[in-house]
Write a protein that holds these residues in place. Structure first.
Motif, mmCIF file in Angstrom:
data_model
loop_
_atom_site.group_PDB
_atom_site.id
_atom_site.type_symbol
_atom_site.label_atom_id
_atom_site.label_comp_id
_atom_site.label_asym_id
_atom_site.label_seq_id
_atom_site.Cartn_x
_atom_site.Cartn_y
_atom_site.Cartn_z
ATOM 1 N N SER A 1 0.826 -1.203 0.000
ATOM 2 C CA SER A 1 0.000 0.000 0.000
ATOM 3 C C SER A 1 0.858 1.249 0.000
ATOM 4 C CB SER A 1 -0.918 -0.001 1.224
ATOM 5 O OG SER A 1 -1.753 -1.132 1.219
ATOM 6 N N ARG B 1 -6.755 -2.166 -8.937
ATOM 7 C CA ARG B 1 -6.857 -3.196 -7.906
ATOM 8 C C ARG B 1 -7.655 -2.681 -6.713
ATOM 9 N NH1 ARG B 1 -1.287 -6.155 -6.644
ATOM 10 N NH2 ARG B 1 -2.741 -6.993 -5.088
ATOM 11 N N ASP C 1 -7.758 -3.682 -3.555
ATOM 12 C CA ASP C 1 -7.055 -3.526 -2.286
ATOM 13 C C ASP C 1 -6.243 -2.236 -2.253
ATOM 14 O OD1 ASP C 1 -5.385 -4.492 -4.252
ATOM 15 O OD2 ASP C 1 -4.163 -5.692 -2.879
ATOM 16 N N ASN D 1 -11.226 -5.214 8.636
ATOM 17 C CA ASN D 1 -10.350 -5.783 7.615
ATOM 18 C C ASN D 1 -9.842 -7.163 8.019
ATOM 19 O OD1 ASN D 1 -9.518 -4.639 5.036
ATOM 20 N ND2 ASN D 1 -9.076 -2.769 6.184
ATOM 21 N N ARG E 1 -11.003 -10.817 6.225
ATOM 22 C CA ARG E 1 -9.986 -11.637 5.551
ATOM 23 C C ARG E 1 -9.924 -13.043 6.139
ATOM 24 N NH1 ARG E 1 -6.572 -6.884 5.487
ATOM 25 N NH2 ARG E 1 -5.511 -7.677 7.330
ATOM 26 N N ALA F 1 -14.694 -4.419 -0.639
ATOM 27 C CA ALA F 1 -13.413 -4.812 -1.221
ATOM 28 C C ALA F 1 -12.970 -6.192 -0.749
ATOM 29 C CB ALA F 1 -12.336 -3.776 -0.865
ATOM 30 N N ASN F 2 -13.392 -6.624 0.434
ATOM 31 C CA ASN F 2 -12.906 -7.882 1.004
ATOM 32 C C ASN F 2 -13.857 -9.062 0.823
ATOM 33 O OD1 ASN F 2 -10.263 -7.507 2.657
ATOM 34 N ND2 ASN F 2 -11.478 -5.683 3.127
#
Length: 894
Positions: A625, A683, A685, A719, A723, A798-799
């Motif tokens: 990132s 992307r 992420d 997050n 995940r 996003a996840n």
């Protein structure tokens, strides 16, 4: 199309509470009562000086044995009455002044004009007087500038631009008033000395300004209080010098109070309890004190009685002191024993007050009797025409016998009954409207339940297909019959509309699949994983009821979050792994935040600095990132975070924030969103990392204490847990819908907000403004409330691949949960009793009705920021119809 239906239905349901609970209290076509001079009685005062110290709460007046009002203490130790008057929600400037001067509680329909003008003109003490002179802020005096149909009204106002920069002296606003009052007394001294029934109104805004900026109890607030209190005493001495005849009555009070955080609008005791001091001509020294409360006026004592009144009671009291009839729309009752007059005068004043209330009651009763079905409908039997005539005859007989105490008692009883009768007819259709609105809720929930379950072969669906014609004819016939009845009865249009609404909602809800859902793809209904069983619906309702309780106890959401997080994610981690302990620590830390004091009005530079450090750490922790950021992103975000610390430091030390820093904040507000939208990163992420960095930095500019730390830790926890979730755990639409709802409310309550729509702290705008611009500040408040929700949705979207594929089902489920909660809050809305309950109950219902619709729009914003839909692919004409259906577009990104 169901989104368009959802928007229309929820807007209509939102309006229902104003039709059910808060109809306009203004009754037209009334006849004013005769003044007391008509009955041969001389009033005790020729003139009244009404001093309203805006935002001055009772606690600040009586604090430390009245230490901070030494000059006023000299007055009430020598003469007059002192006590507490209780206001009503909303505790705002306009409603408070209308209650004081008209005896009328705010007309809810004024919201349609932004609370700036009166939908229906009403009567006031100003109208009843021969002359009125008023000074103050324009938004207060303009309320009374178009209601004159009686005496002469002279208004002098300033266009106040409230400055909340640290160096501003709020007393300048009060000083402006005092100077112009003295100037008038010098110029018109002889004419005013001869005049009678004159009202002088002084609106002093300084304490409200100082309270918003510095907070009650702060040294600068007390400095302003010292100056204002000294100014009030000086103006009192000036009136006594100009009018030495001892025929001047004085009343000092406030329109509303203020919380410790400098906010008002809700119904806490700090906001509803205001001081009042009545002295001068006609003011009694010995007053009944049924509550028995006392206070210490100084350290030596003795204790003095603390009297208690409703704010509206001050209106007939002021009128009686001048010998005037109460305003025609007044709802206040004359308090007994507050005037130093003869029993005959007080008895007649109470009688005129009773006649004025009966005039309103009779007008409503006549309106009710006009209908075709009036003879068979229920009436308010306690106060019929015979009871009113009997009261009037009794008063005449008692006056002839000079039994004035009995007269006062009879008038008090009839006033209480008249107020009950007025409330009865105002809320005459309340129960049937509640049933009708409940039916609308249930019809809408049945519609979205069918949309959620998607089972064409169920017994319910087969039954609806077979009985479609019967249902249509039955509902259509019922509508025709009801319309004829409503027209015959002359029922108001708004009430008629809400009585008819459930029929149309149920007509839509009971339509067969081929009519209701023809636009939905057939394949969507055959996926077993997406079908919702009855036990899941029961679980969904249970979740909704659980969330209802969190609105009444902010700390309860900490328990909900902790339990749900463990239930949802515990098994997804490897035991004793680093991720597991990191996640568990975050859950425990986050659960502590709702236990902290509210962040509204609370400032702590150290916690704000910690938030900035967490933002930096979270944004640069992952090397992938860190390397993806463009140089302008790193530099702009870094500089704005440093500027945030600088602005907080300057503000806390009383130093004005330079204009270039404010301009930089406005520039960054645009940059934060524009740079994400214009980014070419594909992307998810990496786009999520930029969203977190930009919006986290933007959020920090609007924080005053621990909010930034909380929001950053919450996004980190979400997050990690997403995940770690297994594919099996993700395939529950109900679980993901509840996750979205819980995290949204947790982001609000955990960051120090409350379930209220009325309180905000202007200091959140310190990086942007120094002057009080309500609409701009409220816009920034909305940004502060919505940015955490955007961050949460971005993280979830996003996840989770499952969310990206099945958003429609998730949002229908979410809508159903919110509607179950909204139905709860509909029955919890209150329009009497504790004013804290009234304001809070309205806020709860409003929040629930807009939550899902706002979340739909935020989710669409999230997709734009994540670039799931390219900007150039948007068809704005079809935007309302495609807020949800983007599966085809999102597929090409994966």
């Amino acid at each position: 199309m169901w989104i368009a239906y959802a928007l229309v239905v929820h807007v209509l349901l939102l309006g229902s509470i104003f039709v059910i609970y808060f109809r306009s209290p203004v009754i037209t076509g009334l006849t004013p009562q005769k003044h007391l001079e008509y009955y041969g009685l001389e009033p005790p005062a020729n003139r009244l000086v009404l001093i309203v110290t805006d935002g001055f709460r009772a606690d600040s007046f009586f604090e430390e044995n009245c230490r901070y009002v030494p000059n006023l203490r000299k007055i009430f130790l020598r003469e007059g009455v002192v006590g507490v008057s209780r206001t009503r929600v909303p505790t705002e400037t306009r409603p408070g002044h209308i209650t004081l001067i008209a005896g009328l509680y705010e007309d809810p329909s004024a919201v349609l004009r932004g609370w700036k003008s009166n939908p229906i003109d009403f009567d006031t003490v100003f109208n009843r007087s021969s002359q009125t002179y008023a000074w103050g802020a324009n938004d207060v005096l303009n309320v009374f500038s178009h209601v004159s149909n009686g005496g002469e009204i002279n208004l002098r106002f300033y266009n106040h631009d409230l400055d909340f920069s640290p160096g501003y002296d709020a007393y300048e606003q009060d000083e402006w008033v005092f100077k112009r009052v003295k100037l008038l007394l010098q110029q018109k001294r002889e004419a005013l000395q001869r005049a009678q029934n004159v009202v002088f109104f002084l609106h002093l805004l300084g304490l409200d300004t100082a309270g918003h900026v510095h907070k009650p109890g702060a040294p600068k607030f007390r400095q302003t209080l010292e100056k204002t209190e000294r100014g009030v005493y000086a103006i009192y001495q000036e009136f006594e010098r100009v009018f030495p005849d001892k025929r001047t009555a004085y009343l000092l009070t406030a329109d509303h109070g203020m919380t410790d955080s400098g906010a008002h609008g809700a119904g806490s005791p700090h906001e509803t309890d205001t001081p009042f001091v009545l002295w001068g001509a006609g003011a009694s020294r010995v007053v009944p004190n049924p509550g028995g409360r006392t206070f210490m006026p100084n350290n030596e004592g003795p204790a003095m009685p603390l009297h208690e009144l409703e704010q509206a009671q001050l209106t007939p009291l002021m009128s009686a002191l001048l010998g005037l009839a109460p305003p025609m729309n007044n709802f206040g009752t004359l308090p007994v024993g507050y005037m130093n007059v003869s029993k005959e005068y007080e008895a007649m004043a109470a009688h005129v007050n009773a006649l004025q209330l009966l005039e309103q009651y009779v007008a409503l009763q006549k309106e009710h009797k006009k209908g075709f079905f009036a003879d068979i409908l229920l009436e308010y039997d306690v106060l019929n025409a015979e009871a009113i005539k009997r009261y009037k005859d009794t008063i005449v007989q008692l006056q002839k016998k000079r039994e004035y105490s009995l007269c006062i008692g009879k008038s008090q009883v009839i006033m209480s009954q008249a107020l009950e009768g007025i409330d009865y007819y105002h809320g005459y259709y309340r129960r049937v409207l509640l049933l009708s609105t409940t039916s609308t809720f249930l019809g809408w929930m049945f519609y979205i339940y069918r949309l959620l379950s998607r089972n064409r072969a169920s017994k319910v669906e087969l039954l609806l297909e077979r009985s479609n014609k019967i249902v249509t004819v039955s509902i259509g016939s019922s509508v025709i019959v009801l319309v004829i009845c409503l027209l015959s009865q002359g029922t108001p249009l708004d009430i008629s509309f809400y009585l008819l609404l459930p029929y149309f909602v149920w007509l839509k809800a009971l339509q067969p699949w081929n009519i209701n859902f023809s636009s939905s793809p057939a394949s969507a209904y055959s996926v077993p994983a997406l079908q919702t069983s009855m036990w899941q619906i029961v679980l969904l309702i249970a979740c909704a009821e659980l969330m209802v309780f969190t609105f009444f106890e902010r700390r309860l959401i900490a328990l909900c979050f902790c339990v749900f997080a463990c239930y949802n994610s515990w098994e997804n981690f490897q035991s004793k792994s680093r991720d597991f302990f990191s996640w568990l620590a975050l859950v425990l830390i986050l659960s502590c935040f709702p236990l902290l004091p509210l962040s509204v009005g609370y400032q702590n530079g150290y916690l704000l600095g910690a938030g900035v450090i967490v933002i930096f750490t979270n944004s640069f922790w992952i090397s992938k990132s860190r390397l993806s950021y463009r140089n302008h992103t790193t530099y702009c975000n870094g500089l704005i975070l440093l500027q945030t610390i600088l602005c907080a430091y300057l503000h806390s030390n009383g130093i004005n924030i330079p204009i270039p820093l404010k301009l930089a904040s406005w520039f960054y507000l645009v940059y934060a969103f524009a740079s994400i939208l214009l980014s070419k990163e594909s992307r998810l992420d990496l786009r999520l990392a930029q969203i977190g960095f930009n919006l986290g930095s933007l959020y920090a500019t609007l924080c005053t204490s621990y909010e930034a730390v909380f929001v950053q830790l919450l996004t980190i926890e979400l997050n990690i847990s997403l995940r770690a979730q297994s594919a099996r755990a993700e395939r529950s639409v109900l679980r993901l819908a509840f996750t979205l709802l819980l995290y949204t409310f947790f982001s609000l309550f955990g960051s120090g907000n409350i379930a209220s729509i009325s309180s905000f702290d202007p200091n959140i705008a310190r990086c942007y403004l120094s002057h009080f611009a309500p609409f701009v500040i409220m816009g920034l408040v909305l940004v502060k409330l919505l940015v955490p929700v955007v961050l949460i949705m971005s993280v979830i979207y996003a996840n989770s691949e499952f969310v990206r594929q099945h958003e429609e089902q998730i949002f229908i489920c979410l809508l159903l949960v919110c509607d179950v909660m909204g139905l709860n809050f509909l029955f919890l809305v209150r329009n009497q009793g504790s004013w804290l309950d009234i304001g809070t109950s309205i806020s709860h219902f409003v929040i629930m009705e807009v939550t899902t619709l706002v979340m739909l729009l935020i989710f669409y914003t999230t997709k734009q920021l994540l670039r799931v839909i390219a900007w150039e692919e948007i068809d704005f004409k079809m935007l309302p119809l495609r807020l949800i259906h983007w599966d085809v577009i999102s597929a090409k990104h994966h």
